[in-house]
Design a protein around this motif. Structure first.
Motif: not given
Length: 414
Positions: A19-27
Motif C-alpha cells: 500500500x503506498x503511503x499516500x493511500x495509507x489513510x484509506x486503508x
C-alpha cells in the motif's frame, strides 16, 4: 557449545500486500480490522487464519516504513478485507496497490542462544543457492521466513538435503544438527533474479546479487534521526484464565537476543493475555501514520514490535525489552520496487557482505562457514513488499553504510 535451531512451518497460506503511503489513510480501517483481536463468533465473515481456541492470527505482519505500508496476512483476509477497498478506488489509485498473486507459507526459526548472524545461516544459504525466493522478518522472539507456497516441497527437499531432519512431533518441523557456535553464512534471503545455471558458491551468489542491484540503481540510505527499538507487549498474568504461565525473562544483551518462552495456544482469547494499554497504544500509533512501525503476531509468541523510539511514550509500561540508549537501532533502507517480487538473495548479499567487511579478520569458506570465533555482528532484517531494511546498532550503522555504498558504487558503468 552446540545449540539447535528448530524450524517449523506455520499453518495457512499468506498474501503480501503493498500500500503506498499516500493511500495509507484509506486503508487504516481495514488494517485495524485485521489487527485487533478477533474471535470466530464475533466475525461477520467466514475467514481462515485464526486459531480455533483463541481467535489469534497464525501469522500477521503490518509494517509502516518511510517507503510503504506492507502487510503479510492470511489470504482469506486479503480477499475479504482489502480487495473490496481496492475495488472502490479510482482506477489509477487502485493500480498502485498490489496483492501478491502467489500464495506464501511461513516458517519460524526458534534459535535460543544463537548469535544474530548464524540464526538462519544453515537455512538461508541452501535456499538462496537453490534459487528459492524468500522474505525475512526478524522479531523480538523469532525469525520468520516466507517462501512461495509452490516452493514448499523444494524448501523441504533442500533442507533435508543439507542435513536438517524432521522433528518427531511434527510433519513440517525441522531441526538443524549443526554447531551454531560457528559464524554466520554469507547467505540469508531476498537475492537476485533466479538464474540458469544457479550460482555454485556464496561468493558467486553475492557477486550476482550486487550486480543486479547496481543495474537497478538500488542505493542504500538512512532516514535522518530515525532510531528504532525492538520490544514486545507485556504479558498480563492476572488475566490468563486462572492458570499460571511461566514468567518471561528478558536479557538485555543486544538487539540480536532471542527470548523463547513460548506461550500455550490454549486458554482464553489472546486479547486477554496482554495489557489492554498495549492495544490502545498500537491503535494510537497506527492512526498517527507512524514514520516506522512493524508489528508481528504469530501463534506462540506475544506481539512483537519494531518501532520508532519516539513512539515509546504512547505505549507507557505496556511493553518490555531493551529500549534504552545503548540498544537503539538504525535501519538502512533498500528500495527494491524496481525488482520483481521473485527476486532472491538480497539479504544474503547485504548481510553477508556486512559481516565480512565489518569483521575483516574473519575467514569464510565457499559455503559461508566462518572459521573465526570473533565477536558477532548484531544484525536484523525486515523484508517488506517492495523494500528491505537491514537493522544494526546505532554505533556501527555509519560504517555499514560506507561498506554498502562502496559495494554498490557504479564504478563508471553506464
Amino acid at each position: 557449545m552446540a545449540s539447535t535451531a528448530q524450524v517449523s512451518f506455520l499453518d495457512g497460506t499468506l498474501s503480501l500486500i503493498h500500500i503506498p503511503l499516500s493511500l495509507y489513510p484509506t486503508f487504516l480501517q481495514p488494517i485495524l480490522k485485521v489487527l485487533l483481536p478477533q474471535s470466530r463468533g464475533a466475525l461477520d465473515l467466514n475467514l481462515d487464519g485464526l486459531t480455533l481456541d483463541n481467535g489469534r492470527h497464525g501469522f500477521l505482519n503490518i509494517s509502516v516504513t518511510p517507503l510503504e505500508c506492507s502487510i503479510v496476512c492470511h489470504a482469506s483476509w486479503a480477499r475479504a478485507v482489502f480487495e473490496p477497498v481496492i475495488r472502490q478506488l479510482p482506477r489509477d489509485a487502485a493500480r498502485t496497490v498490489s496483492i501478491s498473486t502467489d500464495a506464501y507459507v511461513v516458517f519460524s526459526v526458534i534459535s535460543g542462544g544463537m548469535d544474530a548472524g548464524s540464526r538462519v545461516a544453515d537455512l538461508a544459504s541452501p535456499l538462496a543457492l537453490a534459487n528459492i525466493p524468500i522474505f525475512f522478518i526478524t522479531t523480538y522472539f523469532s525469525d520468520f521466513i516466507l517462501v512461495p507456497a509452490k516452493e514448499r516441497q523444494a524448501v523441504e527437499k533442500t533442507l533435508l538435503s543439507r542435513g536438517f531432519v524432521l522433528s518427531e512431533d511434527s510433519d513440517s518441523s525441522f531441526t538443524s544438527p549443526y554447531n551454531h557456535s560457528r559464524g554466520p553464512s554469507q547467505n540469508s534471503g531476498w537475492n537476485e533474479l533466479p538464474t540458469t545455471p544457479p550460482p555454485s558458491s556464496i561468493p558467486e551468489l553475492q557477486e550476482r546479487t550486487f550486480e543486479n542491484l547496481k543495474k537497478r540503481n538500488v542505493v542504500p540510505y538512512i532516514e535522518p534521526d530515525l532510531l528504532l527499538v525492538q520490544c514486545s507487549s507485556r504479558e498480563d498474568k492476572d488475566t490468563i484464565g486462572g492458570h499460571s504461565e511461566r514468567p518471561l525473562t528478558f536479557h538485555q544483551n543486544g538487539h540480536g537476543s532471542r527470548h523463547h518462552n513460548r506461550h500455550s495456544s490454549h486458554g482464553p482469547c489472546w486479547a486477554d493475555t496482554v495489557d489492554t494499554k498495549f492495544y490502545m497504544g498500537l491503535v494510537s500509533a497506527l492512526v498517527s501514520q507512524p514514520r516506522f512501525l512493524s508489528i508481528t503476531l504469530a501463534q506462540g509468541d506475544l506481539p512483537s514490535l519494531l518501532l520508532d523510539r519516539k513512539l515509546l511514550g504512547i505505549f507507557g509500561d505496556s511493553i518490555v525489552g531493551p529500549t534504552t540508549e545503548g540498544f537503539l537501532l538504525v535501519p538502512i533502507f533498500l528500495d527494491l520496487s524496481s525488482l520483481p517480487i521473485e527476486a532472491t538473495g538480497i539479504v544474503s548479499g547485504v548481510a553477508g557482505t556486512l559481516v565480512k567487511e565489518l569483521h575483516p579478520g574473519i575467514e569464510v569458506d565457499h559455503n559461508g562457514r566462518r572459521n573465526s570465533r570473533q565477536e558477532e555482528l548484531e544484525l536484523s532484517y525486515l523484508s517488506t513488499a517492495r523494500a528491505g531494511a537491514v537493522i544494526l546498532g546505532a554505533e556501527v550503522s555509519a560504517r555499514a553504510m560506507g561498506v554498502l555504498r562502496g559495494v554498490l558504487a557504479r564504478e563508471g558503468k553506464s
